[in-house]
Scaffold this motif. Structure first.
Motif, mmCIF file in Angstrom:
data_model
loop_
_atom_site.group_PDB
_atom_site.id
_atom_site.type_symbol
_atom_site.label_atom_id
_atom_site.label_comp_id
_atom_site.label_asym_id
_atom_site.label_seq_id
_atom_site.Cartn_x
_atom_site.Cartn_y
_atom_site.Cartn_z
ATOM 1 N N GLU A 185 0.841 -1.198 0.000
ATOM 2 C CA GLU A 185 0.000 0.000 0.000
ATOM 3 C C GLU A 185 0.878 1.250 0.000
ATOM 4 N N PRO A 186 0.622 2.196 -0.894
ATOM 5 C CA PRO A 186 1.441 3.415 -0.912
ATOM 6 C C PRO A 186 1.072 4.343 0.240
ATOM 7 N N PHE A 244 2.468 11.200 -3.418
ATOM 8 C CA PHE A 244 2.982 12.475 -3.922
ATOM 9 C C PHE A 244 4.107 12.255 -4.931
ATOM 10 N N GLN A 245 4.943 11.239 -4.699
ATOM 11 C CA GLN A 245 5.997 10.928 -5.655
ATOM 12 C C GLN A 245 5.393 10.473 -6.980
ATOM 13 N N ARG A 246 4.325 9.698 -6.910
ATOM 14 C CA ARG A 246 3.636 9.272 -8.131
ATOM 15 C C ARG A 246 3.080 10.464 -8.897
ATOM 16 N N VAL A 247 2.541 11.418 -8.164
ATOM 17 C CA VAL A 247 2.014 12.625 -8.814
ATOM 18 C C VAL A 247 3.139 13.353 -9.557
ATOM 19 N N ALA A 248 4.316 13.426 -8.950
ATOM 20 C CA ALA A 248 5.452 14.083 -9.607
ATOM 21 C C ALA A 248 5.880 13.325 -10.860
ATOM 22 N N VAL A 249 5.873 11.991 -10.806
ATOM 23 C CA VAL A 249 6.219 11.188 -11.988
ATOM 24 C C VAL A 249 5.197 11.429 -13.097
ATOM 25 N N ILE A 250 3.921 11.431 -12.733
ATOM 26 C CA ILE A 250 2.868 11.662 -13.723
ATOM 27 C C ILE A 250 2.981 13.065 -14.313
ATOM 28 N N ALA A 251 3.254 14.059 -13.474
ATOM 29 C CA ALA A 251 3.413 15.437 -13.971
ATOM 30 C C ALA A 251 4.570 15.516 -14.961
ATOM 31 N N ALA A 252 5.688 14.888 -14.623
ATOM 32 C CA ALA A 252 6.830 14.885 -15.540
ATOM 33 C C ALA A 252 6.456 14.171 -16.840
ATOM 34 N N GLY A 253 5.761 13.050 -16.724
ATOM 35 C CA GLY A 253 5.335 12.315 -17.913
ATOM 36 C C GLY A 253 4.427 13.129 -18.814
ATOM 37 N N VAL A 254 3.502 13.863 -18.214
ATOM 38 C CA VAL A 254 2.603 14.716 -19.011
ATOM 39 C C VAL A 254 3.407 15.814 -19.715
ATOM 40 N N VAL A 302 10.553 17.087 -11.888
ATOM 41 C CA VAL A 302 11.502 16.070 -11.431
ATOM 42 C C VAL A 302 12.143 16.474 -10.103
ATOM 43 N N ALA A 303 12.494 17.742 -9.949
ATOM 44 C CA ALA A 303 13.101 18.203 -8.694
ATOM 45 C C ALA A 303 12.110 18.080 -7.536
ATOM 46 N N THR A 304 10.849 18.356 -7.800
ATOM 47 C CA THR A 304 9.828 18.193 -6.763
ATOM 48 C C THR A 304 9.740 16.734 -6.334
ATOM 49 N N GLY A 305 9.715 15.836 -7.297
ATOM 50 C CA GLY A 305 9.680 14.413 -6.977
ATOM 51 C C GLY A 305 10.912 13.966 -6.218
ATOM 52 N N ALA A 306 12.080 14.449 -6.629
ATOM 53 C CA ALA A 306 13.324 14.089 -5.946
ATOM 54 C C ALA A 306 13.315 14.620 -4.513
ATOM 55 N N PHE A 307 12.791 15.827 -4.320
ATOM 56 C CA PHE A 307 12.700 16.388 -2.968
ATOM 57 C C PHE A 307 11.805 15.521 -2.085
ATOM 58 N N ILE A 308 10.664 15.134 -2.609
ATOM 59 C CA ILE A 308 9.729 14.316 -1.829
ATOM 60 C C ILE A 308 10.345 12.950 -1.525
ATOM 61 N N ALA A 309 10.987 12.342 -2.520
ATOM 62 C CA ALA A 309 11.628 11.048 -2.291
ATOM 63 C C ALA A 309 12.772 11.187 -1.292
ATOM 64 N N GLY A 310 13.527 12.271 -1.383
ATOM 65 C CA GLY A 310 14.599 12.514 -0.417
ATOM 66 C C GLY A 310 14.061 12.677 0.989
ATOM 67 N N ARG A 311 12.974 13.390 1.126
ATOM 68 C CA ARG A 311 12.325 13.544 2.445
ATOM 69 C C ARG A 311 11.882 12.187 2.968
ATOM 70 N N LEU A 358 -4.614 9.898 3.969
ATOM 71 C CA LEU A 358 -4.593 10.913 2.915
ATOM 72 C C LEU A 358 -5.988 11.189 2.367
ATOM 73 N N GLY A 359 -6.780 10.149 2.180
ATOM 74 C CA GLY A 359 -8.144 10.338 1.668
ATOM 75 C C GLY A 359 -8.982 11.219 2.591
ATOM 76 N N TYR A 360 -8.864 10.978 3.883
ATOM 77 C CA TYR A 360 -9.600 11.780 4.861
ATOM 78 C C TYR A 360 -9.139 13.240 4.822
ATOM 79 N N MET A 361 -7.818 13.428 4.797
ATOM 80 C CA MET A 361 -7.296 14.803 4.756
ATOM 81 C C MET A 361 -7.759 15.522 3.494
ATOM 82 N N MET A 362 -7.753 14.806 2.366
ATOM 83 C CA MET A 362 -8.172 15.429 1.104
ATOM 84 C C MET A 362 -9.646 15.841 1.154
ATOM 85 N N ASP A 363 -10.445 15.083 1.905
ATOM 86 C CA ASP A 363 -11.872 15.388 2.007
ATOM 87 C C ASP A 363 -12.163 16.615 2.858
#
Length: 166
Positions: free
Chosen positions: A34-35, A41-51, A78-87, A106-111
């Motif tokens: 489970e992520p 958030f790292q996945r979001v950065a990968v998807i953003a870079a891919g787009v 990519v730098a955002t993703g690297a920062f999150i992964a580094g954290r 995360l789902g609860y917080m997003m709601d």
């Protein structure tokens, strides 16, 4: 292929993003991991870079301004993703008594919270992200993801080089 062509570089970056997401989704749906919020958030950065790389490949600007814009946007993603992964890696190296407490899911917080509060809470207090559930060749998944972002950074840097070289 012209040496200053953007499309092959952007397609290589897009392919690497697809590979990173395929590994992440495979580990989630096949292996059953489970992520945590930082993983998402790292996945979001990968998807953003891919787009960004997909749009750059489709647009394929020949001028230095267009290439520069895609390069800068790619570096930011990519730098955002690297920062999150580094954290995430940093959290995993903390002694148990220094790990921040786990927050709500995360789902609860997003709601219930505005997006900036969700981001702040995840980046400052994600104790569940300090758990190491899986390692490969002695490194945790966030460490491998950080390495993936470092490799992926070569793409927008190459795009910027193409813009400057012109």
């Amino acid at each position: 292929m012209k040496p200053t062509a953007l499309r092959p570089v952007a397609l290589a970056g897009l392919a690497f993003c697809v590979l990173m997401m395929a590994v992440a989704l495979g580990l989630e749906h096949i292996v059953g991991l489970e992520p945590c919020p930082l993983c998402i958030f790292q996945r979001v950065a990968v998807i953003a870079a891919g787009v960004i790389f997909a749009v750059a490949a489709i647009h394929n600007p020949s001028g230095c301004v267009g290439k520069g814009i895609y390069g800068v946007l790619g570096v930011i993603a990519v730098a955002t993703g690297a920062f999150i992964a580094g954290r995430h890696v940093w959290l995993q190296t903390l002694p148990a008594d220094e790990v921040p407490s786990c927050g709500p899911g995360l789902g609860y917080m997003m709601d219930i919270l505005p997006m900036q509060d969700v981001v702040a809470m995840v980046l400052t207090g994600s104790g569940e992200c300090a758990e190491i559930d899986f390692t490969f060749m002695g490194a945790s998944l966030p460490a491998w993801t950080f390495l993936g972002f470092v490799i992926l950074a070569l793409v927008p840097l190459r795009i910027l080089w193409l813009a400057i070289k012109r």
